[in-house]
Design a protein around this motif. Structure first.
Motif, mmCIF file in Angstrom:
data_model
loop_
_atom_site.group_PDB
_atom_site.id
_atom_site.type_symbol
_atom_site.label_atom_id
_atom_site.label_comp_id
_atom_site.label_asym_id
_atom_site.label_seq_id
_atom_site.Cartn_x
_atom_site.Cartn_y
_atom_site.Cartn_z
ATOM 1 N N MET A 248 0.871 -1.173 0.000
ATOM 2 C CA MET A 248 0.000 0.000 0.000
ATOM 3 C C MET A 248 0.905 1.219 0.000
ATOM 4 N N PHE A 249 0.783 2.054 -1.030
ATOM 5 C CA PHE A 249 1.645 3.227 -1.156
ATOM 6 C C PHE A 249 0.991 4.444 -0.505
ATOM 7 N N PHE A 250 1.824 5.284 0.107
ATOM 8 C CA PHE A 250 1.322 6.546 0.650
ATOM 9 C C PHE A 250 2.432 7.582 0.632
ATOM 10 N N SER A 251 2.026 8.837 0.773
ATOM 11 C CA SER A 251 2.959 9.958 0.622
ATOM 12 C C SER A 251 2.650 11.023 1.662
ATOM 13 N N PRO A 252 3.474 12.084 1.736
ATOM 14 C CA PRO A 252 3.073 13.220 2.577
ATOM 15 C C PRO A 252 1.796 13.842 2.025
ATOM 16 N N THR A 253 1.129 14.633 2.830
ATOM 17 C CA THR A 253 -0.021 15.379 2.327
ATOM 18 C C THR A 253 0.469 16.374 1.276
ATOM 19 N N PRO A 254 -0.362 16.754 0.297
ATOM 20 C CA PRO A 254 0.101 17.622 -0.796
ATOM 21 C C PRO A 254 0.802 18.886 -0.333
ATOM 22 N N GLN B 7 -2.227 6.603 -1.595
ATOM 23 C CA GLN B 7 -2.064 6.699 -3.038
ATOM 24 C C GLN B 7 -2.527 5.405 -3.701
ATOM 25 N N GLU B 8 -3.286 5.528 -4.777
ATOM 26 C CA GLU B 8 -3.717 4.351 -5.531
ATOM 27 C C GLU B 8 -2.536 3.688 -6.237
ATOM 28 N N GLU B 9 -1.495 4.488 -6.486
ATOM 29 C CA GLU B 9 -0.286 3.949 -7.092
ATOM 30 C C GLU B 9 0.890 4.829 -6.683
ATOM 31 N N TYR B 10 2.100 4.287 -6.829
ATOM 32 C CA TYR B 10 3.304 5.081 -6.561
ATOM 33 C C TYR B 10 3.351 6.247 -7.543
#
Length: 640
Positions: free
Chosen positions: A334-340, A361-364
């Motif tokens: 499961m991919f995730f990132s910082p908030t925008p 994120q649905e994808e990297y």
């Protein structure tokens, strides 16, 4: 005093049948029990099936320090067949320097490219070896070597190995069946290049002992021998070591380095450790360590980067082959990132902060990502904004034993090995492991990953200067309190915040801090950018000498002052002690009567206060004196 010996681990990687094992044999002065395809299966099939280890000892070059001593190259001969990529990845993680072996008659091949990718992930230096030059016609040999050298330089120019040495050799002239009397070509030159590329690797004997075991066998009457490379710490005779996969602890009885007995070994050393007897079939490869220093995990959080040669998107919920050390298991990601808002924020290396919010994120996210509608709206060019760092939650199909901060590689090893495509998808660092089998209940709630959702409603009516009532966003039974503080955007462009529910039918109140419209004829809403505020202040100061008199009032839903308190009379020499609260993003200035309107000047002190507020909040305000003629003025007193 024993002569100083510096060990450097050199990986020998390349496509199948490029001559890697022959090169390792030509370079080596000593072979280990697992060198040169000694396993019966390797001899039967005529290919390398497992990691082979041998060593080359030579004089210590000047760049590695003064004094007598020897430089020992431990050669790690990796298999080249596509189906053995797991073994190749395991071998690459223990090397300091890489030799990429290329069949000069064929050039870069599929597994050559995969080995290059692994090298970029795992080591800092590389030497390219163009092997089998004896197969080139003697009259055209030099020109063919120069042509292949240029091709390789072009291939490497956009990698970390750009400009690396390229050496031409024939490790086994005449091929495998040629007599041993045939001398290799170019090997002495290659040894000199290896010596010039050798460096002092980082070696630290402190900390917990950890060793990657790649072979295990028993010696009757002595015990069981585990051979491998020490990843961290050190080990001495008599130490107790744990075998986590077997949940047993054993005592070290003896040790050897390439058939030489030793009493001590440290990080980076290739060593055979003999312990009290156990069945070697139970441990083909794995880890041994200081007792209780390693843990078995069911899931992990990693920082990661996509491998640029992998075709296609990295999708959340997809399954990959996850390689950690010498172990490869299936895992879901499961991919995730910082908030925008934090995409460009500097992230502390090798640390994960559970206090922060993260965006699902649905994808990297990469340059190849398809822009979402929201991203397109935010960026008219249609380019996807990319965060500086991304993470993934890995959930393993079976538990793995590994140290923190170890290298992780994700692959699609079920891809057709004959397809001309890179199977390595991403690489990263393991930041946090989850030991509890019930981690979904005990650990994951600490991970604050949110999905962005979009829903549309309507504005029913304006409530006051800074609020509107909305509807058709929530159902009657929805608990609106859990949405308080979330942002909304009006079709007219204003940004607002959900302030709470309104009534019992699912209606809600929206607070709009920067709403821009007339409330009364005698009120003007003023917003400004920092630059415009500065221009306005400069013009106001220029008017001070003209003795313009004004009466001014200040209101605002979050003002510290009432309307009456804010009135000031007198010229520009008068003092108006007015400060905006930090949370006040806009304010209304009003003029008392038509006479005041004719000389309606926004006071210097108010502008300064607004400017101070803008700086502290780091927000942009818009300076917009609204329609002076509408108020009976024939010109803008500020000249705007």
């Amino acid at each position: 005093m024993a002569a100083r010996v510096l060990n450097v681990n050199v990986g020998v990687l390349g496509h199948i049948d490029s001559g890697k094992t022959a090169l390792a044999r030509a370079l080596s002065t000593t072979g280990s029990t697992a060198a040169f395809d000694r396993a019966p299966q390797s001899r039967a099939r005529g290919i390398t099936l497992d990691l082979g280890f041998s060593c080359l000892r030579t004089a210590l070059p000047p760049q590695l320090g003064p004094g007598p001593g020897e430089l020992q190259f431990t050669l790690v001969d990796c298999p080249g067949h596509a189906s053995l990529i797991r073994t190749i990845i395991g071998g690459a993680q223990i090397i300091d320097l890489m030799m990429l072996v290329i069949d000069v008659t064929k050039g870069m091949q599929t597994q050559s490219a995969e080995c290059l990718v692994i090298g970029q992930i795992a080591c800092q230096k590389m030497v390219v070896v163009l092997n089998k030059i004896d197969l080139l016609p003697e009259g055209k040999r030099q020109s063919a070597i120069e042509k292949m050298t240029k091709k390789m330089q072009k291939t490497l120019e956009n990698t970390k190995f750009s400009g690396c040495p390229i050496v031409a050799v024939a490790a086994k002239p005449g091929g495998p069946e040629a007599p041993e009397s045939e001398n290799p070509l170019g090997v002495s030159e290659l040894i000199e290049v290896l010596k010039s590329q050798a460096y002092l690797p980082s070696r630290d004997p402190s900390g917990h002992f950890l060793m990657a075991v790649d072979h295990c066998f028993s010696i009757k009457g002595q015990g069981t021998v585990m051979t491998g490379t020490i990843l961290s710490g050190s080990v001495s005779l008599g130490d107790s070591v744990e075998i986590p996969a077997l949940k047993v602890t054993k005592r070290v009885k003896s040790m050897q380095m390439f058939h030489t007995p030793v009493t001590y070994a440290m990080q980076g050393d290739r060593v055979g450790v003999c312990v009290t007897q156990f069945d070697p079939k139970l441990l083909e490869r794995g880890l041994i360590c200081t007792p209780d220093s390693l843990h078995t995990i069911h899931a992990a959080i990693i920082s990661l980067k996509k491998i640029q040669y992998f075709r296609g998107a990295l999708q959340t919920k997809a399954k990959f082959h996850i390689t950690v050390g010498h172990e490869t298991v299936m895992g879901r990601v499961m991919f995730f990132s910082p908030t925008p808002a934090n995409f460009n924020e500097e992230i502390q290396e090798n640390v994960f902060d559970f206090e922060k919010d993260y965006l699902y994120q649905e994808e990297y996210l990469s340059k190849d990502s398809v822009p979402s509608e929201e991203n397109k709206a935010n960026d008219q060019a249609g380019e996807v904004p990319l965060p500086k760092q991304q993470w993934a939650l890995l959930e393993f199909e079976k538990p793995v034993t590994c140290p923190k901060l170890c290298l992780v590689i994700g692959s699609k090893l079920d891809t057709d090995i004959h397809a001309n495509t890179c199977r390595l998808a991403f690489h990263g660092v393991l930041l946090q492991g989850m030991e509890d089998k019930n981690y979904t209940e005990t650990f994951l709630p600490k991970l604050k990953v949110y999905k962005q959702k979009h829903k549309e409603g309507q504005v029913e009516r304006v409530m006051d200067d800074y609020s509107v009532i909305g509807r058709s966003l929530f159902k009657k039974e929805t608990n609106i309190q859990i949405f308080v503080g979330l942002k909304v955007k009006l079709s007219t462009g204003e940004d607002g915040i959900i302030d709470g529910g309104f009534g019992q039918s699912g209606k809600f109140k929206i607070r709009i801090p920067g709403i821009c419209h007339f409330v009364q004829d005698w009120e003007i809403l003023v917003l400004a950018t920092v630059a415009e505020l500065q221009d306005g202040i400069s013009e106001l100061r220029a008017l001070e000498g003209e003795g313009i008199d004004s009466k001014i009032g200040f209101t605002g839903s979050r003002s510290l002052y009432t309307r009456a308190d804010a009135v000031a009379r007198g010229g520009y020499g008068s003092s108006l002690d007015l400060k905006l609260p930090l949370e006040c993003l806009s304010s209304r200035l009003f003029l008392r009567d038509q006479a005041d309107m004719d000389y309606g000047i926004i006071r210097h002190q108010v502008m300064l206060a607004a400017f101070e507020c803008a700086c502290k909040k780091r927000v942009q305000l818009l300076f917009k004196p609204l329609c002076w003629v509408q108020y009976g003025l024939h010109s803008n007193p500020l000249g705007q």
